[in-house]
Design a protein around this motif. Sequence first.
Motif, PDB file in Angstrom:
ATOM      1  N   VAL A  43       1.007  -1.161  -0.007  1.00  0.00           N
ATOM      2  CA  VAL A  43      -0.068   0.002  -0.012  1.00  0.00           C
ATOM      3  C   VAL A  43       0.905   1.258   0.080  1.00  0.00           C
ATOM      4  O   VAL A  43       1.580   1.135   0.928  1.00  0.00           O
ATOM      5  N   PRO A  44       0.750   2.070  -0.828  1.00  0.00           N
ATOM      6  CA  PRO A  44       1.546   3.503  -1.036  1.00  0.00           C
ATOM      7  C   PRO A  44       1.388   4.115   0.482  1.00  0.00           C
ATOM      8  O   PRO A  44       0.013   4.266   0.893  1.00  0.00           O
ATOM      9  N   PHE A  45       2.204   4.595   0.861  1.00  0.00           N
ATOM     10  CA  PHE A  45       2.285   5.362   2.178  1.00  0.00           C
ATOM     11  C   PHE A  45       1.462   6.762   2.052  1.00  0.00           C
ATOM     12  O   PHE A  45       0.958   7.182   3.078  1.00  0.00           O
ATOM     13  N   GLU A  46       1.137   7.234   0.886  1.00  0.00           N
ATOM     14  CA  GLU A  46       0.272   8.239   0.684  1.00  0.00           C
ATOM     15  C   GLU A  46      -1.256   7.990   1.053  1.00  0.00           C
ATOM     16  O   GLU A  46      -1.860   9.166   1.566  1.00  0.00           O
ATOM     17  N   THR A  47      -1.621   6.893   1.000  1.00  0.00           N
ATOM     18  CA  THR A  47      -3.059   6.647   1.220  1.00  0.00           C
ATOM     19  C   THR A  47      -3.125   6.444   2.764  1.00  0.00           C
ATOM     20  O   THR A  47      -4.389   6.575   3.422  1.00  0.00           O
ATOM     21  N   LEU A  48      -2.056   6.565   3.717  1.00  0.00           N
ATOM     22  CA  LEU A  48      -2.374   6.408   5.103  1.00  0.00           C
ATOM     23  C   LEU A  48      -2.178   7.792   5.606  1.00  0.00           C
ATOM     24  O   LEU A  48      -2.201   7.829   6.781  1.00  0.00           O
ATOM     25  N   ILE A  49      -1.899   8.771   4.884  1.00  0.00           N
ATOM     26  CA  ILE A  49      -1.669  10.196   5.574  1.00  0.00           C
ATOM     27  C   ILE A  49      -3.116  10.686   6.022  1.00  0.00           C
ATOM     28  O   ILE A  49      -2.890  10.856   7.151  1.00  0.00           O
ATOM     29  N   PRO A  50      -4.055  10.465   5.387  1.00  0.00           N
ATOM     30  CA  PRO A  50      -5.401  11.001   6.054  1.00  0.00           C
ATOM     31  C   PRO A  50      -5.700  10.103   7.372  1.00  0.00           C
ATOM     32  O   PRO A  50      -6.090  10.900   8.261  1.00  0.00           O
ATOM     33  N   TYR A  51      -5.331   8.961   7.341  1.00  0.00           N
ATOM     34  CA  TYR A  51      -5.644   8.055   8.745  1.00  0.00           C
ATOM     35  C   TYR A  51      -4.807   8.396   9.792  1.00  0.00           C
ATOM     36  O   TYR A  51      -5.076   8.957  10.867  1.00  0.00           O
ATOM     37  N   GLY A  52      -3.403   9.007   9.329  1.00  0.00           N
ATOM     38  CA  GLY A  52      -2.847   9.541  10.607  1.00  0.00           C
ATOM     39  C   GLY A  52      -3.178  10.920  10.985  1.00  0.00           C
ATOM     40  O   GLY A  52      -2.860  11.364  12.106  1.00  0.00           O
ATOM     41  N   ILE A  53      -3.657  11.708  10.027  1.00  0.00           N
ATOM     42  CA  ILE A  53      -4.184  13.045  10.352  1.00  0.00           C
ATOM     43  C   ILE A  53      -5.278  12.861  11.321  1.00  0.00           C
ATOM     44  O   ILE A  53      -5.456  13.663  12.155  1.00  0.00           O
ATOM     45  N   ILE A  54      -6.217  11.967  11.015  1.00  0.00           N
ATOM     46  CA  ILE A  54      -7.512  11.827  11.854  1.00  0.00           C
ATOM     47  C   ILE A  54      -7.054  11.324  13.189  1.00  0.00           C
ATOM     48  O   ILE A  54      -7.527  11.803  13.977  1.00  0.00           O
ATOM     49  N   LEU A  55      -5.973  10.200  13.130  1.00  0.00           N
ATOM     50  CA  LEU A  55      -5.723  10.064  14.528  1.00  0.00           C
ATOM     51  C   LEU A  55      -5.112  11.105  15.175  1.00  0.00           C
ATOM     52  O   LEU A  55      -5.259  11.032  16.609  1.00  0.00           O
ATOM     53  N   ALA A  56      -4.126  11.803  14.658  1.00  0.00           N
ATOM     54  CA  ALA A  56      -3.567  12.909  15.562  1.00  0.00           C
ATOM     55  C   ALA A  56      -4.849  13.774  15.951  1.00  0.00           C
ATOM     56  O   ALA A  56      -4.489  14.411  16.923  1.00  0.00           O
TER      57      ALA A  56
END
Length: 86
Positions: free
Chosen positions: A3-16
């Motif tokens: 999975v490209p790491f760019e797809t996980l950025i929104p999940y990281g923002i939501i978690l933060a």
Amino acid sequence: MAVPFETLIPYGIILAMFGVTGAGMSKIKNMQNGGKRARRSVDQWDRQMMDRDRRITGFLRGQSDSPIAPPGFELNNPWRVEKRMS
């Protein structure tokens, strides 16, 4: 397939944002309670004692060790008296 790491950025923002919101709410509750932890399962007796503490000290969670009530406290009665039928 990776999975490209760019797809996980929104999940990281939501978690933060959840973490920031939780920490902010905790800090606000702490400040509202005079630096003490928030109360849980407050019953009628606890509400009555917290109201008494607020009338004595001015803070909902404040307590005083003074044996003498502050001026005016003797007239500050929280008890509700029923009206008698004559």
